[in-house]
Design an enzyme around this catalytic site. Structure first.
Site, PDB file in Angstrom:
ATOM      1  N   HIS A  81      32.130  10.170 -13.502  1.00  0.00           N
ATOM      2  CA  HIS A  81      31.152  11.108 -14.058  1.00  0.00           C
ATOM      3  C   HIS A  81      30.032  11.322 -13.043  1.00  0.00           C
ATOM      4  O   HIS A  81      29.818  10.491 -12.151  1.00  0.00           O
ATOM      5  CB  HIS A  81      30.585  10.569 -15.369  1.00  0.00           C
ATOM      6  CG  HIS A  81      31.576  10.575 -16.492  1.00  0.00           C
ATOM      7  ND1 HIS A  81      31.197  10.618 -17.804  1.00  0.00           N
ATOM      8  CD2 HIS A  81      32.941  10.568 -16.498  1.00  0.00           C
ATOM      9  CE1 HIS A  81      32.260  10.632 -18.578  1.00  0.00           C
ATOM     10  NE2 HIS A  81      33.341  10.582 -17.797  1.00  0.00           N
TER      11      HIS A  81
ATOM     12  N   GLU B  64      26.839  11.027 -13.235  1.00  0.00           N
ATOM     13  CA  GLU B  64      25.847   9.943 -13.216  1.00  0.00           C
ATOM     14  C   GLU B  64      26.374   8.725 -12.474  1.00  0.00           C
ATOM     15  O   GLU B  64      25.674   8.125 -11.659  1.00  0.00           O
ATOM     16  CB  GLU B  64      25.473   9.513 -14.645  1.00  0.00           C
ATOM     17  CG  GLU B  64      24.895  10.601 -15.497  1.00  0.00           C
ATOM     18  CD  GLU B  64      25.934  11.323 -16.355  1.00  0.00           C
ATOM     19  OE1 GLU B  64      26.997  11.737 -15.821  1.00  0.00           O
ATOM     20  OE2 GLU B  64      25.680  11.495 -17.557  1.00  0.00           O
TER      21      GLU B  64
ATOM     22  N   CYS C 213      26.971  10.266 -21.504  1.00  0.00           N
ATOM     23  CA  CYS C 213      27.948   9.754 -22.463  1.00  0.00           C
ATOM     24  C   CYS C 213      27.742   8.246 -22.613  1.00  0.00           C
ATOM     25  O   CYS C 213      26.932   7.627 -21.933  1.00  0.00           O
ATOM     26  CB  CYS C 213      29.369  10.064 -21.988  1.00  0.00           C
ATOM     27  SG  CYS C 213      29.888   9.053 -20.577  1.00  0.00           S
TER      28      CYS C 213
ATOM     29  N   CYS D  18      28.151   6.251 -19.343  1.00  0.00           N
ATOM     30  CA  CYS D  18      27.073   6.465 -18.383  1.00  0.00           C
ATOM     31  C   CYS D  18      25.773   5.802 -18.830  1.00  0.00           C
ATOM     32  O   CYS D  18      24.988   5.346 -17.993  1.00  0.00           O
ATOM     33  CB  CYS D  18      26.876   7.949 -18.132  1.00  0.00           C
ATOM     34  SG  CYS D  18      28.303   8.674 -17.278  1.00  0.00           S
TER      35      CYS D  18
END
Length: 185
Positions: free
Chosen positions: A76, A78, A108, A111
């Protein structure tokens, strides 16, 4: 703060009293990230970007979601930004650097854990998870009281920043036929 800003900032999520200077900087950065989205998705990246800035306001890294390109479910934006920042600072503990993370969408479940464990001090996000799920169908995960939990850990959160830009970017991503990854249930 003027009346226009009161309306613009009325739906902001925050775990501290709203600091208009922090918020105006976040609006600028997240708006830039949202507008840069097409450049990244044209290269096959997912529809999310993250940027980490140091305490003086200098950009440290800017990364995109690379789950599909990298064939890895945890790539992701992040996570990629944190990983690159840890390489730059040569540490797994970023807390002493007083860094801020700006992301195009609410983090999410995965993260959130990575942000907390990394030592990032401030998180600013654009579009909320409920809207991401509505547009993409991606399951953002169960996140009970994460904003308050971050406050308990000394992590500042501001969210729902220029969500209309994030909504537009995600809709364009879907309309252009880009892949939304999600496991089969």
């Amino acid at each position: 703060m003027n009346l226009q800003n009161n309306i613009l900032y009325s739906n902001i999520v925050s775990n501290e009293p709203i600091d208009t200077i922090k918020l105006e900087k976040a609006v600028k950065i997240i708006s830039e990230l949202q507008s840069d989205m097409k450049n990244h998705t044209a290269k096959g990246s997912g529809p999310f970007l993250a940027a980490i800035y140091d305490e003086k306001g200098a950009l440290v890294v800017k990364t995109s979601n690379s789950v599909v390109n990298g064939c890895c479910s945890h790539y992701h934006a992040e996570i990629n930004a944190i990983k690159e920042t840890e390489k730059i600072y040569k540490t797994y503990d970023l807390s002493k650097h007083n860094l801020s993370l700006y992301i195009t969408a609410e983090p999410c479940m995965m993260c959130i854990g990575a942000i907390m464990w990394s030592g990032i001090k401030k998180v600013f996000y654009g579009i909320p998870s409920a809207t991401v799920e509505k547009i993409t169908g991606f399951d953002e995960g169960f996140k009970p009281d994460w904003v308050e939990e971050f406050a308990k850990r000394g992590i500042t959160v501001y969210g729902n920043i220029v969500p209309e830009l994030g909504e537009q970017a995600l809709k364009e991503y879907i309309e252009n036929g880009h892949k939304v990854y999600k496991p089969q249930r």
